[in-house]
Design an enzyme around this catalytic site. Structure first.
Site, short mmCIF file in Angstrom:
data_model
loop_
_atom_site.label_atom_id
_atom_site.label_comp_id
_atom_site.label_asym_id
_atom_site.label_seq_id
_atom_site.Cartn_x
_atom_site.Cartn_y
_atom_site.Cartn_z
NE ARG A 231 7.22 3.96 5.99
CZ ARG A 231 7.07 3.17 7.06
NH1 ARG A 231 8.13 2.90 7.81
NH2 ARG A 231 5.91 2.65 7.36
CE1 TYR B 281 0.75 0.42 -6.48
CE2 TYR B 281 2.41 0.19 -4.75
CZ TYR B 281 2.02 0.68 -5.99
OH TYR B 281 2.90 1.43 -6.73
CE LYS C 203 3.37 -0.93 -8.92
NZ LYS C 203 3.60 -0.47 -10.31
CG HIS D 10 2.64 7.93 -1.11
ND1 HIS D 10 2.52 7.93 -2.48
CD2 HIS D 10 2.47 6.64 -0.72
CE1 HIS D 10 2.27 6.70 -2.91
NE2 HIS D 10 2.25 5.90 -1.86
CD GLU E 294 -3.45 11.57 -26.90
OE1 GLU E 294 -3.33 12.54 -27.67
OE2 GLU E 294 -2.51 11.15 -26.17
CG LEU E 295 -3.30 3.51 -24.69
CD1 LEU E 295 -4.00 2.57 -25.66
CD2 LEU E 295 -1.78 3.37 -24.79
CG LEU F 106 9.68 7.20 -5.70
CD1 LEU F 106 9.18 6.88 -7.11
CD2 LEU F 106 11.20 7.33 -5.69
#
Length: 331
Positions: A218, A145, A149, A188, A47-48, A175
């Site tokens: 971590r 990356y 950011k 990850h 859609e986008l 995360l």
């Protein structure tokens, strides 16, 4: 919800979540959809196309959003970052630029940019405070990356300074959780380990080989906590947000303030999965940053802390993976 952000004539806050099908975006979508005074707007990739500047600007013009959560990003682990550095910097820069600039052109005053803790130098003093940004060399394996950011949060800061926008940035630690990327090469560490142990159990393997020495430390935050923390930051008054920021910074770390060795993490996931074989660490493969623990005291002063402990979060994620493994189509 702060109704002062509502556009004239509306009884609901219209919020766009860019990247709603991703791990963080889906958690944001779930939590924001439960608020009666909010109308969440999303768009699939079909859609986008967020890489299409004209399409993004037209979409924003049509929908007249009150707030934007920028959770869309191309993400991956060490292998993916080493293999596709051009895509990681190009696609992330383009998506960020398109969304942030469209928000400004359409007079959307509130936006939350979701960055990454990889913006900090490889050998930052631990725990890492927000003002460690740009004080040293980045980790080479994810530098493209990270630079993207850094550019995103700098872009938000520039619009705030020049146009008095209220564009906020949060930098999450590592995360994990439902809707993560469980691809065997591009994931990850936590989804990668879950996939490895699942395959080993199904194949009856006696050992699992893991990258690196297992010694790096971590920090891990459940994605539901990340979504809750993001909403908390977005809903702070302007004065409260500015008060929480460290001097000279325009972003907040989001994490638990706790970490563990990768070896310990692997052993814990092995126990959860029921794998009883040997763990072999391949020290010829890169470890990445030795330690990456965020200082989250600034966020704590604003009134928010994480709720999901790592043990229960890992068990929940393993169970979610088992329930959705076939639909993920990675085997």
């Amino acid at each position: 919800m702060d109704t002062r952000s509502l556009s004239p004539g509306r009884d609901k806050l219209r919020i766009f979540i860019a990247g709603h099908n991703g791990m963080v975006g889906s958690a944001l979508n779930q939590q924001l959809n439960g608020v009666k005074d909010i109308q969440v707007v999303t768009a699939t990739r079909r859609e986008l196309d967020l890489l299409d500047q004209v399409a993004v600007h037209g979409f924003f013009t049509e929908h007249k959003f009150d707030e934007v959560y920028l959770a869309a990003a191309k993400v991956g682990g060490i292998h993916a970052n080493k293999t596709y550095p051009a895509e990681f910097i190009y696609e992330n820069l383009v998506v960020q630029n398109n969304i942030i600039h469209a928000a400004h052109l359409c007079d959307i005053n509130k936006l939350l940019f979701l960055g990454s803790s990889c913006i900090y130098p490889k050998f930052s003093e631990q725990p890492i405070k927000e003002n460690a940004l740009l004080t040293g060399a980045l980790e080479p394996t994810n530098e493209p990356y990270a630079i993207a950011k850094i550019a995103g949060l700098t872009l938000c800061d520039a619009y705030n300074k020049q146009y008095q926008r209220d564009y906020r940035s949060v930098m999450p630690t590592n995360l994990y959780g439902p809707n993560d990327n469980f691809h065997p090469q591009n994931s990850h560490v936590i989804p990668g380990l879950i996939d490895k142990f699942d395959k080993a159990i199904r194949a009856g393997a006696q050992s699992v080989t893991l990258w690196g020495t297992g010694n790096p430390r971590r920090e891990f935050l459940h994605v539901s906590d990340m979504a809750a923390g993001s909403i908390h930051v977005m809903n702070l008054s302007s004065d409260a947000y500015k008060s929480a920021l460290r001097t000279g910074c325009n972003h907040l770390n989001v994490g638990t303030g706790e970490d563990c060795k990768i070896r310990e993490l692997a052993e814990h996931i092995a126990t959860i999965s029921g794998f009883s074989g040997e763990l072999v660490f391949d020290s010829s493969q890169p470890d990445g940053t030795p330690r990456k623990l965020l200082d989250v005291s600034a966020l704590h002063t604003s009134g928010w802390q994480h709720e999901i402990a790592l043990d229960s979060g890992l068990k929940q994620t393993w169970d979610w993976f088992q329930a959705h493994r076939e639909s993920l189509r990675i085997h």
